[in-house]
Design an enzyme around this catalytic site. Structure first.
Site, mmCIF file in Angstrom:
data_model
loop_
_atom_site.group_PDB
_atom_site.id
_atom_site.type_symbol
_atom_site.label_atom_id
_atom_site.label_comp_id
_atom_site.label_asym_id
_atom_site.label_seq_id
_atom_site.Cartn_x
_atom_site.Cartn_y
_atom_site.Cartn_z
ATOM 1 N N SER A 2 28.294 34.155 61.927
ATOM 2 C CA SER A 2 27.809 32.915 61.375
ATOM 3 C C SER A 2 29.033 32.085 61.505
ATOM 4 O O SER A 2 28.853 30.680 61.742
ATOM 5 C CB SER A 2 27.070 32.914 60.194
ATOM 6 O OG SER A 2 27.954 33.327 59.260
ATOM 7 N N GLY B 226 35.416 35.889 62.465
ATOM 8 C CA GLY B 226 35.116 35.797 60.793
ATOM 9 C C GLY B 226 35.743 37.083 60.382
ATOM 10 O O GLY B 226 36.407 37.897 61.053
ATOM 11 N N LYS C 233 35.756 44.290 58.917
ATOM 12 C CA LYS C 233 34.893 43.683 59.864
ATOM 13 C C LYS C 233 33.767 44.511 60.518
ATOM 14 O O LYS C 233 33.910 45.579 60.251
ATOM 15 C CB LYS C 233 35.586 42.781 61.101
ATOM 16 C CG LYS C 233 36.474 41.682 60.873
ATOM 17 C CD LYS C 233 37.287 41.173 61.927
ATOM 18 C CE LYS C 233 36.445 40.681 63.187
ATOM 19 N NZ LYS C 233 35.021 40.020 62.831
ATOM 20 N N GLY D 210 28.458 42.124 61.406
ATOM 21 C CA GLY D 210 27.553 41.843 62.592
ATOM 22 C C GLY D 210 27.396 42.967 63.543
ATOM 23 O O GLY D 210 26.741 42.722 64.565
ATOM 24 N N GLU E 92 35.293 43.092 68.888
ATOM 25 C CA GLU E 92 36.295 42.180 68.380
ATOM 26 C C GLU E 92 37.569 42.753 68.112
ATOM 27 O O GLU E 92 38.460 42.031 68.231
ATOM 28 C CB GLU E 92 35.751 42.084 66.905
ATOM 29 C CG GLU E 92 34.461 41.355 66.776
ATOM 30 C CD GLU E 92 33.620 41.154 65.465
ATOM 31 O OE1 GLU E 92 33.041 40.311 65.096
ATOM 32 O OE2 GLU E 92 33.975 42.177 64.697
HETATM 33 C C1 5RP Z 1 30.703 40.838 63.184
HETATM 34 C C2 5RP Z 1 31.820 40.444 61.979
HETATM 35 C C3 5RP Z 1 31.668 39.191 61.615
HETATM 36 O O1 5RP Z 1 33.012 38.288 61.735
HETATM 37 C C4 5RP Z 1 31.736 39.170 60.121
HETATM 38 O O2 5RP Z 1 30.391 40.218 59.859
HETATM 39 C C5 5RP Z 1 31.695 37.912 59.289
HETATM 40 O O3 5RP Z 1 30.353 37.239 59.661
HETATM 41 P P1 5RP Z 1 30.045 35.871 59.062
HETATM 42 O O4 5RP Z 1 31.004 34.787 59.463
HETATM 43 O O5 5RP Z 1 28.602 35.635 59.361
HETATM 44 O O6 5RP Z 1 29.898 36.235 57.531
HETATM 45 O O7 5RP Z 1 32.642 41.227 61.823
HETATM 46 O O8 5RP Z 1 31.044 41.855 63.842
#
Ligand code: 5RP
Length: 230
Positions: A30, A84, A96, A99, A105
């Site tokens: 997000s 993020g 990380k 998501g 990533e």
């Molecule tokens: C996805 C990630 C995202 O960067 C992490 O989950 C942070 O997400 P958000 O900005 O929605 O809090 O690692 O794999």
């Protein structure tokens, strides 16, 4: 300031680090979504960049904004990745993968000259581990790999329940066709030790510990922006 506004402020600040001609890795989640939205505005205003998305979701967003995309096979060295994080500490060690995009990533971040993390201030912690550590594994032999993961965690001083990720009642499958085990360790006393031992387990594709990758974190919060540099 709402968490959403904090993420927006961090994303807007990260856009200041973008310049003409850059090759940019686009994160997932997000907060990264807000950075991509802002980058889309800059591209619409004439900025020339070329980007590598870290997930199919980010690819779709970037395509919808007409952000020029390429593949790491075409551009194996990127100038900047903005992404993020689920947790970060003062040394810019990250968790990380909340998501589910941790593998791409990490490949993209490690192919970038600079990684900037953007987040709201609640993601900064004293000791990593309150957020369950995501570990991407191949679907073959899930139970056997999970047992080894549990033993590896204990060896590194990490105890806690491991759970195969389920989303909306369905097994969560990554963009790479793998599955994720979330490790609720509570605290991770030695991230490097844990990362090293997890990486030796057959069946593990990668884990969500990002060590020595981020050069800067931009955190949005009620008191404004906090910048951490390594
Ligand atoms: C996805 C990630 C995202 O960067 C992490 O989950 C942070 O997400 P958000 O900005 O929605 O809090 O690692 O794999």
């Amino acid at each position: 300031m709402t968490p959403d506004e904090a993420k927006e402020a961090a994303a807007r600040e990260a856009l200041q680090h973008v310049s003409e001609g850059m090759k940019i890795g686009l994160g997932t989640g997000s907060t990264a979504e807000k950075f991509v939205a802002g980058l889309g505005e800059m591209v619409a205003d004439g900025l020339n960049v070329v980007c590598v998305p870290t997930s199919e979701a980010t690819r779709e967003q970037a395509e919808s904004l007409n952000i020029p995309l390429t593949r790491l096979d075409e551009e194996p060295v990127l100038d900047l990745t903005v992404d993020g994080a689920d947790e970060l500490d003062a040394n810019l060690t990250l968790i990380k993968g909340g998501g589910g995009a941790l593998l791409r990533e990490k490949i993209v971040a490690s192919s970038s000259k600079q990684m900037i993390v953007i987040a709201d201030h609640t993601k900064k912690v004293e000791t990593l581990g309150a957020f369950s550590l995501p570990v991407e594994i191949v679907p073959f032999g899930v139970k056997a790999t999970a047992m080894k993961l549990e033993h590896a965690g204990k060896w590194a001083g990490c105890n806690g329940a491991l759970a195969l990720r389920i989303r909306d009642g369905e097994l969560f499958v990554t963009d790479n066709g793998n599955v994720i085990i979330d490790c609720a360790f509570g605290t991770i006393p030695d991230a490097q030790k844990l990362a090293s031992v997890i990486s030796t387990i057959p069946g593990v594709v990668d884990h969500g510990l990002f060590i020595g990758m981020a050069g800067m974190a931009i955190l949005g919060g009620p008191d404004g922006l906090e910048i951490i540099e390594s």
